[in-house]
Motif scaffolding. Structure first.
Motif, PDB file in Angstrom:
ATOM      1  N   TRP A  81       0.899  -1.044   0.050  1.00 57.70           N
ATOM      2  CA  TRP A  81      -0.014  -0.018  -0.218  1.00 57.70           C
ATOM      3  C   TRP A  81       0.953   1.200   0.034  1.00 57.70           C
ATOM      4  O   TRP A  81       1.629   1.456   1.049  1.00 57.70           O
ATOM      5  N   SER A  82       0.915   1.932  -1.028  1.00 61.45           N
ATOM      6  CA  SER A  82       2.016   3.179  -1.240  1.00 61.45           C
ATOM      7  C   SER A  82       1.125   4.414  -1.460  1.00 61.45           C
ATOM      8  O   SER A  82       0.278   4.683  -2.087  1.00 61.45           O
ATOM      9  N   LYS A  83       1.886   5.192  -0.555  1.00 56.82           N
ATOM     10  CA  LYS A  83       1.392   6.621  -0.504  1.00 56.82           C
ATOM     11  C   LYS A  83       1.390   7.263  -1.790  1.00 56.82           C
ATOM     12  O   LYS A  83       2.675   7.214  -2.503  1.00 56.82           O
ATOM     13  N   ARG A  84       0.420   7.823  -2.434  1.00 59.35           N
ATOM     14  CA  ARG A  84       0.342   8.781  -3.566  1.00 59.35           C
ATOM     15  C   ARG A  84       0.821  10.174  -3.485  1.00 59.35           C
ATOM     16  O   ARG A  84       0.214  10.718  -2.588  1.00 59.35           O
ATOM     17  N   ARG A  85       1.605  10.634  -4.079  1.00 64.35           N
ATOM     18  CA  ARG A  85       2.182  12.023  -3.784  1.00 64.35           C
ATOM     19  C   ARG A  85       1.100  13.079  -4.088  1.00 64.35           C
ATOM     20  O   ARG A  85       0.177  12.967  -4.950  1.00 64.35           O
ATOM     21  N   GLY A  86       0.700  13.808  -3.178  1.00 64.97           N
ATOM     22  CA  GLY A  86      -0.327  14.908  -3.287  1.00 64.97           C
ATOM     23  C   GLY A  86      -1.626  14.169  -2.813  1.00 64.97           C
ATOM     24  O   GLY A  86      -2.603  15.038  -2.739  1.00 64.97           O
ATOM     25  N   LYS A  87      -1.728  13.251  -2.313  1.00 65.10           N
ATOM     26  CA  LYS A  87      -2.982  12.885  -1.639  1.00 65.10           C
ATOM     27  C   LYS A  87      -2.646  12.152  -0.210  1.00 65.10           C
ATOM     28  O   LYS A  87      -1.685  11.337   0.053  1.00 65.10           O
ATOM     29  N   SER A  88      -3.461  12.596   0.799  1.00 58.34           N
ATOM     30  CA  SER A  88      -3.269  12.356   2.137  1.00 58.34           C
ATOM     31  C   SER A  88      -4.203  11.170   2.511  1.00 58.34           C
ATOM     32  O   SER A  88      -3.857  10.522   3.464  1.00 58.34           O
ATOM     33  N   ASN A  89      -5.255  10.875   1.912  1.00 54.35           N
ATOM     34  CA  ASN A  89      -6.161   9.749   2.360  1.00 54.35           C
ATOM     35  C   ASN A  89      -5.693   8.660   1.856  1.00 54.35           C
ATOM     36  O   ASN A  89      -5.766   8.445   0.442  1.00 54.35           O
ATOM     37  N   PRO A  90      -5.596   7.493   2.345  1.00 51.28           N
ATOM     38  CA  PRO A  90      -5.173   6.269   1.955  1.00 51.28           C
ATOM     39  C   PRO A  90      -6.087   5.422   0.877  1.00 51.28           C
ATOM     40  O   PRO A  90      -5.713   4.870  -0.075  1.00 51.28           O
ATOM     41  N   ALA A  91      -7.338   5.987   0.834  1.00 51.45           N
ATOM     42  CA  ALA A  91      -8.211   5.648  -0.198  1.00 51.45           C
ATOM     43  C   ALA A  91      -7.741   6.005  -1.568  1.00 51.45           C
ATOM     44  O   ALA A  91      -8.153   5.204  -2.695  1.00 51.45           O
ATOM     45  N   ASP A  92      -7.126   7.085  -1.813  1.00 53.71           N
ATOM     46  CA  ASP A  92      -6.508   7.409  -2.978  1.00 53.71           C
ATOM     47  C   ASP A  92      -4.959   6.945  -3.249  1.00 53.71           C
ATOM     48  O   ASP A  92      -4.393   7.303  -4.570  1.00 53.71           O
ATOM     49  N   TRP A  93      -4.387   6.225  -2.231  1.00 50.45           N
ATOM     50  CA  TRP A  93      -2.868   5.515  -2.570  1.00 50.45           C
ATOM     51  C   TRP A  93      -3.034   4.370  -3.704  1.00 50.45           C
ATOM     52  O   TRP A  93      -4.183   3.929  -3.936  1.00 50.45           O
ATOM     53  N   PHE A  94      -2.200   3.661  -3.912  1.00 53.82           N
ATOM     54  CA  PHE A  94      -2.125   2.708  -4.819  1.00 53.82           C
ATOM     55  C   PHE A  94      -1.853   1.398  -3.693  1.00 53.82           C
ATOM     56  O   PHE A  94      -1.061   1.220  -2.924  1.00 53.82           O
ATOM     57  N   VAL A  95      -2.412   0.351  -4.288  1.00 52.78           N
ATOM     58  CA  VAL A  95      -2.226  -0.889  -3.699  1.00 52.78           C
ATOM     59  C   VAL A  95      -1.670  -1.746  -4.919  1.00 52.78           C
ATOM     60  O   VAL A  95      -2.114  -1.844  -5.790  1.00 52.78           O
ATOM     61  N   ILE A  96      -0.406  -2.395  -4.619  1.00 54.91           N
ATOM     62  CA  ILE A  96       0.233  -3.011  -5.689  1.00 54.91           C
ATOM     63  C   ILE A  96       0.507  -4.644  -5.281  1.00 54.91           C
ATOM     64  O   ILE A  96       0.966  -4.765  -3.900  1.00 54.91           O
ATOM     65  N   MET A  97       0.426  -5.578  -6.200  1.00 53.55           N
ATOM     66  CA  MET A  97       0.579  -6.850  -6.041  1.00 53.55           C
ATOM     67  C   MET A  97       1.089  -7.351  -7.329  1.00 53.55           C
ATOM     68  O   MET A  97       0.865  -6.865  -8.106  1.00 53.55           O
TER      69      MET A  97
END
Length: 125
Positions: A81-97
């Motif tokens: 679960w990677s923080k997305r630059r410019g986004k503070s809400n984890p709902a807007d971050w990336f989940v990678i697998m």
């Protein structure tokens, strides 16, 4: 605490708070386990989450790390679960697998049996 460690702790806490707000009330930050690390978030059965808040994106090493932690934990699913630059809400971050993990997740979601002939990591299908 170093600035890098502080960023990581902040991101992990944000992911846990988000998961709890979405009904995963058992989610919590996991203590480090050295070489037997089992991910950053505990409390979601069968799942290992590795949380990243880094300036540089290193997908391959992150996914490899999540896979090692998944095996250490005996979990069926491992993701980053990677923080997305410019986004503070984890709902807007990336989940990678990996694709392997994605197909495994889909099969589980659709209640399909596991495939015995699944190639090992690095093998051709």
């Amino acid at each position: 605490m170093s600035a890098s460690k502080k960023k990581g702790t902040s991101a992990e806490s944000a992911v846990v708070a988000y998961l709890r707000s979405r009904g995963f009330i058992q989610a919590e930050r996991r203590a480090l386990n050295g070489s037997q690390d089992r991910g950053d978030v505990a409390g979601i059965p069968g799942t290992v989450l590795e949380v990243k808040n880094c300036a540089r994106t290193e997908l391959a090493s992150w996914v490899d790390e999540a896979e090692i932690e998944r095996v250490n934990d005996g979990a069926s699913l491992g993701a980053v679960w990677s923080k997305r630059r410019g986004k503070s809400n984890p709902a807007d971050w990336f989940v990678i697998m990996s694709g392997r993990q994605f197909v495994s997740m889909l099969r589980e979601l659709l209640e399909l049996p596991p495939q015995a002939d699944e190639p090992k990591e690095g093998e051709a299908a």
